[in-house]
Structures are given as structure tokens and as C-alpha cells.
Design a protein around this motif. Structure first.
Motif, mmCIF file in Angstrom:
data_model
loop_
_atom_site.group_PDB
_atom_site.id
_atom_site.type_symbol
_atom_site.label_atom_id
_atom_site.label_comp_id
_atom_site.label_asym_id
_atom_site.label_seq_id
_atom_site.Cartn_x
_atom_site.Cartn_y
_atom_site.Cartn_z
ATOM 1 N N THR A 52 0.828 -1.213 0.000
ATOM 2 C CA THR A 52 0.000 0.000 0.000
ATOM 3 C C THR A 52 0.862 1.263 0.000
ATOM 4 N N GLN A 53 2.086 1.146 0.453
ATOM 5 C CA GLN A 53 3.011 2.279 0.414
ATOM 6 C C GLN A 53 3.687 2.380 -0.953
ATOM 7 N N ALA A 54 3.965 1.249 -1.579
ATOM 8 C CA ALA A 54 4.710 1.233 -2.831
ATOM 9 C C ALA A 54 3.860 1.623 -4.040
ATOM 10 N N VAL A 55 2.605 1.190 -4.075
ATOM 11 C CA VAL A 55 1.769 1.406 -5.257
ATOM 12 C C VAL A 55 1.601 2.885 -5.599
ATOM 13 N N PRO A 56 1.216 3.758 -4.655
ATOM 14 C CA PRO A 56 1.081 5.166 -5.027
ATOM 15 C C PRO A 56 2.415 5.797 -5.454
ATOM 16 N N TYR A 57 3.499 5.335 -4.856
ATOM 17 C CA TYR A 57 4.813 5.894 -5.211
ATOM 18 C C TYR A 57 5.187 5.499 -6.641
ATOM 19 N N ILE A 58 4.913 4.255 -7.005
ATOM 20 C CA ILE A 58 5.201 3.800 -8.373
ATOM 21 C C ILE A 58 4.350 4.588 -9.361
ATOM 22 N N ASP A 59 3.076 4.803 -9.024
ATOM 23 C CA ASP A 59 2.205 5.612 -9.887
ATOM 24 C C ASP A 59 2.743 7.029 -10.043
ATOM 25 N N LYS A 60 3.255 7.585 -8.949
ATOM 26 C CA LYS A 60 3.795 8.941 -8.986
ATOM 27 C C LYS A 60 5.027 9.016 -9.893
ATOM 28 N N ALA A 62 5.534 7.212 -12.514
ATOM 29 C CA ALA A 62 5.040 7.175 -13.885
ATOM 30 C C ALA A 62 4.474 8.532 -14.298
ATOM 31 N N THR A 63 3.764 9.180 -13.379
ATOM 32 C CA THR A 63 3.181 10.493 -13.662
ATOM 33 C C THR A 63 4.277 11.522 -13.935
ATOM 34 N N ARG A 64 5.351 11.438 -13.190
ATOM 35 C CA ARG A 64 6.460 12.380 -13.363
ATOM 36 C C ARG A 64 7.334 12.046 -14.556
ATOM 37 N N GLY A 65 7.122 10.883 -15.162
ATOM 38 C CA GLY A 65 7.891 10.508 -16.343
ATOM 39 C C GLY A 65 9.225 9.870 -16.024
ATOM 40 N N ILE A 66 9.427 9.460 -14.778
ATOM 41 C CA ILE A 66 10.686 8.829 -14.404
ATOM 42 C C ILE A 66 10.720 7.397 -14.921
ATOM 43 N N ILE A 67 9.552 6.730 -14.889
ATOM 44 C CA ILE A 67 9.413 5.425 -15.532
ATOM 45 C C ILE A 67 8.190 5.486 -16.445
ATOM 46 N N HIS A 68 8.129 4.592 -17.417
ATOM 47 C CA HIS A 68 7.010 4.549 -18.355
ATOM 48 C C HIS A 68 5.763 4.047 -17.641
ATOM 49 N N ALA A 70 3.517 1.991 -18.602
ATOM 50 C CA ALA A 70 3.341 0.540 -18.744
ATOM 51 C C ALA A 70 4.255 -0.208 -17.772
ATOM 52 N N THR A 71 5.442 0.311 -17.555
ATOM 53 C CA THR A 71 6.367 -0.284 -16.588
ATOM 54 C C THR A 71 5.781 -0.199 -15.184
ATOM 55 N N ALA A 72 5.205 0.945 -14.862
ATOM 56 C CA ALA A 72 4.586 1.125 -13.552
ATOM 57 C C ALA A 72 3.431 0.148 -13.377
ATOM 58 N N SER A 73 2.616 0.035 -14.392
ATOM 59 C CA SER A 73 1.474 -0.873 -14.336
ATOM 60 C C SER A 73 1.929 -2.315 -14.160
#
Length: 87
Positions: A52-60, A62-68, A70-73
Motif C-alpha cells: 500500500t506504500q509502494a503502489v502510489p509511489y510507483i504511480d507517482k 510514472a506520472t512524473r515521467g521517471i518510468i514509463h 506501462a512499466t509502472a502498471s
């Protein structure tokens, strides 16, 4: 090396952004590692909390363009699937 004033500024900006992105990517990897370690220890509560801590961070990231996106998903999907194996 850059010769124009604008090119020098651009170079400085890219260095700052690279450092910021590297730090954010490292934090994300640590969070993913925490989820995997909790699953390896068969600790469902810790794994769920880490997820629950990791999922929003991974989404963030992707939003910032640090990872793609699709990679985040893919990362989120695989981590969720991994945690659900403990059920």
C-alpha cells in the motif's frame, strides 16, 4: 562543453533533474524490495503494508515521467499478484 548562457543553464538543470530522478528511482526500488522481502518472510501484514506504500509511489514515478506508465502498471500488477499468493 556548452558555450552559450542558455546552454550552460540547461546543462545545470539536467544535472539537478538527473540526480532527483536517480534518488526517486532508488526509493522506488527500495519499496519494491521491501514488498518482496515481506513476501519471502511469509509476513502478510508487512507485505500488505509495504504494497500500500509502494503502489502510489510507483504511480507517482510514472506520472512524473521517471518510468514509463506501462512499466509502472507491470510492477504494480506483479507485486499485487505476489502479495496475493500469501492469502
Amino acid at each position: 562543453m556548452a558555450n552559450h548562457k542558455s546552454a550552460l543553464k540547461r546543462n545545470k538543470q539536467s544535472i539537478v533533474r538527473r540526480d532527483r530522478n536517480t534518488q526517486a528511482r532508488s526509493t522506488m526500488r527500495t519499496m519494491v524490495k521491501n514488498v518482496r522481502l515481506a513476501v519471502a518472510e511469509q509476513n502478510k501484514d508487512a507485505a500488505t503494508a509495504a504494497l500500500t506504500q509502494a503502489v502510489p509511489y510507483i504511480d507517482k514515478m510514472a506520472t512524473r515521467g521517471i518510468i514509463h506508465k506501462a512499466t509502472a502498471s507491470r510492477k504494480i500488477s506483479r507485486l499485487t499478484k505476489l502479495v496475493n499468493t500469501l492469502a
